[in-house]
Write an enzyme that holds these catalytic residues in place. Structure first.
Site, mmCIF file in Angstrom:
data_model
loop_
_atom_site.group_PDB
_atom_site.id
_atom_site.type_symbol
_atom_site.label_atom_id
_atom_site.label_comp_id
_atom_site.label_asym_id
_atom_site.label_seq_id
_atom_site.Cartn_x
_atom_site.Cartn_y
_atom_site.Cartn_z
ATOM 1 N N ARG A 203 -14.263 2.152 -8.544
ATOM 2 C CA ARG A 203 -14.016 1.403 -7.300
ATOM 3 C C ARG A 203 -14.928 1.908 -6.193
ATOM 4 N NH1 ARG A 203 -8.000 1.118 -4.800
ATOM 5 N NH2 ARG A 203 -8.608 3.134 -3.948
ATOM 6 N N ARG B 287 -12.232 0.024 4.353
ATOM 7 C CA ARG B 287 -13.269 0.019 3.314
ATOM 8 C C ARG B 287 -14.123 -1.224 3.519
ATOM 9 N NH1 ARG B 287 -8.600 0.898 -1.080
ATOM 10 N NH2 ARG B 287 -8.346 3.132 -0.805
ATOM 11 N N ARG C 50 -5.711 11.843 -4.702
ATOM 12 C CA ARG C 50 -5.062 10.652 -5.263
ATOM 13 C C ARG C 50 -4.653 10.889 -6.718
ATOM 14 N NH1 ARG C 50 -6.172 5.499 -2.221
ATOM 15 N NH2 ARG C 50 -6.700 6.276 -0.161
HETATM 16 N N1 LIG Z 1 -6.407 -4.404 -15.612
HETATM 17 C C1 LIG Z 1 -7.506 -3.908 -15.058
HETATM 18 N N2 LIG Z 1 -8.565 -3.633 -15.837
HETATM 19 C C2 LIG Z 1 -9.709 -3.108 -15.316
HETATM 20 N N3 LIG Z 1 -9.878 -2.830 -13.998
HETATM 21 C C3 LIG Z 1 -8.846 -3.081 -13.179
HETATM 22 C C4 LIG Z 1 -7.615 -3.633 -13.656
HETATM 23 N N4 LIG Z 1 -6.783 -3.771 -12.613
HETATM 24 C C5 LIG Z 1 -7.442 -3.332 -11.524
HETATM 25 N N5 LIG Z 1 -8.681 -2.926 -11.854
HETATM 26 C C6 LIG Z 1 -9.703 -2.339 -10.969
HETATM 27 O O1 LIG Z 1 -9.264 -1.010 -10.707
HETATM 28 C C7 LIG Z 1 -9.543 -0.655 -9.357
HETATM 29 C C8 LIG Z 1 -8.243 -0.252 -8.678
HETATM 30 O O2 LIG Z 1 -7.441 -1.415 -8.490
HETATM 31 P P1 LIG Z 1 -6.688 -1.670 -7.122
HETATM 32 O O3 LIG Z 1 -7.571 -1.397 -5.962
HETATM 33 O O4 LIG Z 1 -6.056 -3.006 -7.220
HETATM 34 O O5 LIG Z 1 -5.575 -0.512 -7.225
HETATM 35 P P2 LIG Z 1 -4.405 -0.145 -6.237
HETATM 36 O O6 LIG Z 1 -3.247 0.238 -7.074
HETATM 37 O O7 LIG Z 1 -4.170 -1.252 -5.266
HETATM 38 O O8 LIG Z 1 -4.981 1.122 -5.497
HETATM 39 P P3 LIG Z 1 -4.614 1.733 -4.046
HETATM 40 O O9 LIG Z 1 -3.196 2.162 -4.128
HETATM 41 O O10 LIG Z 1 -5.581 2.857 -3.896
HETATM 42 O O11 LIG Z 1 -4.817 0.659 -3.019
HETATM 43 C C9 LIG Z 1 -10.220 -1.849 -8.709
HETATM 44 O O12 LIG Z 1 -11.611 -1.641 -8.710
HETATM 45 C C10 LIG Z 1 -9.831 -3.021 -9.612
HETATM 46 O O13 LIG Z 1 -10.821 -4.024 -9.619
HETATM 47 N N1 LIG Z 2 4.638 4.559 2.330
HETATM 48 C C1 LIG Z 2 3.649 3.664 2.489
HETATM 49 N N2 LIG Z 2 2.612 3.661 1.636
HETATM 50 C C2 LIG Z 2 1.663 2.733 1.829
HETATM 51 C C3 LIG Z 2 1.714 1.786 2.860
HETATM 52 N N3 LIG Z 2 0.610 1.000 2.779
HETATM 53 C C4 LIG Z 2 -0.085 1.422 1.714
HETATM 54 N N4 LIG Z 2 0.549 2.465 1.132
HETATM 55 C C5 LIG Z 2 0.164 3.214 -0.060
HETATM 56 O O1 LIG Z 2 -0.861 4.118 0.271
HETATM 57 C C6 LIG Z 2 -1.608 4.414 -0.891
HETATM 58 C C7 LIG Z 2 -3.077 4.397 -0.582
HETATM 59 O O2 LIG Z 2 -3.492 3.130 -0.169
HETATM 60 P P1 LIG Z 2 -5.057 2.823 0.044
HETATM 61 O O3 LIG Z 2 -5.106 1.411 0.560
HETATM 62 O O4 LIG Z 2 -5.579 3.835 1.005
HETATM 63 O O5 LIG Z 2 -5.696 2.966 -1.311
HETATM 64 C C8 LIG Z 2 -1.218 3.376 -1.941
HETATM 65 O O6 LIG Z 2 -0.374 4.005 -2.883
HETATM 66 C C9 LIG Z 2 -0.435 2.359 -1.160
HETATM 67 O O7 LIG Z 2 0.581 1.770 -1.942
HETATM 68 C C10 LIG Z 2 2.829 1.831 3.739
HETATM 69 O O8 LIG Z 2 2.968 1.045 4.682
HETATM 70 N N5 LIG Z 2 3.760 2.778 3.516
#
Ligand SMILES: Nc1ncnc2c1ncn2[C@@H]1O[C@H](COP(=O)(O)OP(=O)(O)OP(=O)(O)O)[C@@H](O)[C@H]1O
Ligand SMILES: Nc1nc2c(ncn2[C@@H]2O[C@H](COP(=O)(O)O)[C@@H](O)[C@H]2O)c(=O)[nH]1
Length: 207
Positions: free
Chosen positions: A145, A52, A156
């Site tokens: 996002r 991204r 998702r």
């Molecule tokens: N408490 C919150 N309140 C409002 N927005 C939030 C909060 N926490 C996270 N966000 C926003 O929500 C979006 C999703 O958060 P984030 O990318 O950290 O999720 P993630 O669980 O890591 O997702 P993925 O598994 O897809 O990587 C982001 O744009 C982030 O800035």
């Molecule tokens: N089983 C695994 N899941 C993983 C790993 N690294 C990330 N993730 C999960 O994938 C989704 C989507 O991630 P995104 O970055 O494309 O938004 C998210 O739930 C991650 O936790 C891995 O090594 N193994």
């Protein structure tokens, strides 16, 4: 069969973060690592999805082709791997070893299939589930996002429904944090990890 390779890995107890896509795992763990850079290290996963904007190869993920990743999986280089939303993701043994070699708490951000597979290994991490306050809020966060196509977003959201049911299974997670207000969620996360953080700080101070 249990993966005995992880037995050879030493260092503080790792922490697994899981929960629906968009729940806020990356946001929380980035804050955590920034505040405690001498305590935590991120296990950089491999993925076949495209980077991204703002993501960096080797920092956020190792971006690889499906062929290369499948070959590495077949070669036994991964602790766990999963197909998520049309792409392969996986934790390499090298990624975890790189963090543990620095005596840091290794953070894994993985989906629920990863959690199930890690439970079959000897890694013995602490399991933390990050949950959104509701499906409506989750969908809004994912849409805002602006990283997903409509097709990817629907995949998702479907996975999120399954994930939210799964996280209710007793004993699956040590800690469940609802990420509604970010600062409150972060405070709860730090509280849950306080003992492990202090252990690492103490060990580093006496070495
Ligand atoms: N408490 C919150 N309140 C409002 N927005 C939030 C909060 N926490 C996270 N966000 C926003 O929500 C979006 C999703 O958060 P984030 O990318 O950290 O999720 P993630 O669980 O890591 O997702 P993925 O598994 O897809 O990587 C982001 O744009 C982030 O800035
Ligand atoms: N089983 C695994 N899941 C993983 C790993 N690294 C990330 N993730 C999960 O994938 C989704 C989507 O991630 P995104 O970055 O494309 O938004 C998210 O739930 C991650 O936790 C891995 O090594 N193994």
């Amino acid at each position: 069969m249990r993966d005995s390779t992880s037995k050879a890995m030493a260092g503080p107890r790792p922490v697994v973060f899981s929960g629906p896509s968009g729940a806020g795992k990356s946001t929380l763990l980035k804050k955590l690592i920034k505040e405690h850079e001498n305590v935590f290290g991120f296990s950089v996963s491999h993925t076949t999805r495209n980077p991204r904007p703002g993501e960096e190869n080797g920092r956020d993920y190792h971006y690889v082709t499906r062929e290369a990743m499948q070959a590495a999986i077949n070669n036994g280089e991964f602790i766990e791997n999963a197909e998520f939303s049309g792409n392969l993701y996986g934790t390499s043994k090298a990624a975890v070893q790189a963090v543990q070699a620095k005596n840091l708490i290794c953070i894994l951000d993985i989906d629920m299939q990863g959690v199930k597979n890690i439970k079959k290994t000897d890694l013995n991490p602490m399991y933390i589930s990050i949950q959104p306050p509701s499906m409506e809020v989750l969908e809004k966060r994912l849409r805002d996002r602006n990283t997903e196509s409509e097709e990817s977003l629907q995949k998702r959201l479907h996975a999120a429904n399954v994930d939210m049911e799964f996280s209710k299974e007793p004993g699956m997670f040590d800690v469940v944090i609802v990420n509604d207000n970010l600062e409150d969620a972060y405070k709860n996360l730090k509280q849950a990890l306080l003992e492990e953080i202090n252990k690492v700080k103490k060990a580093k101070a006496s070495s």
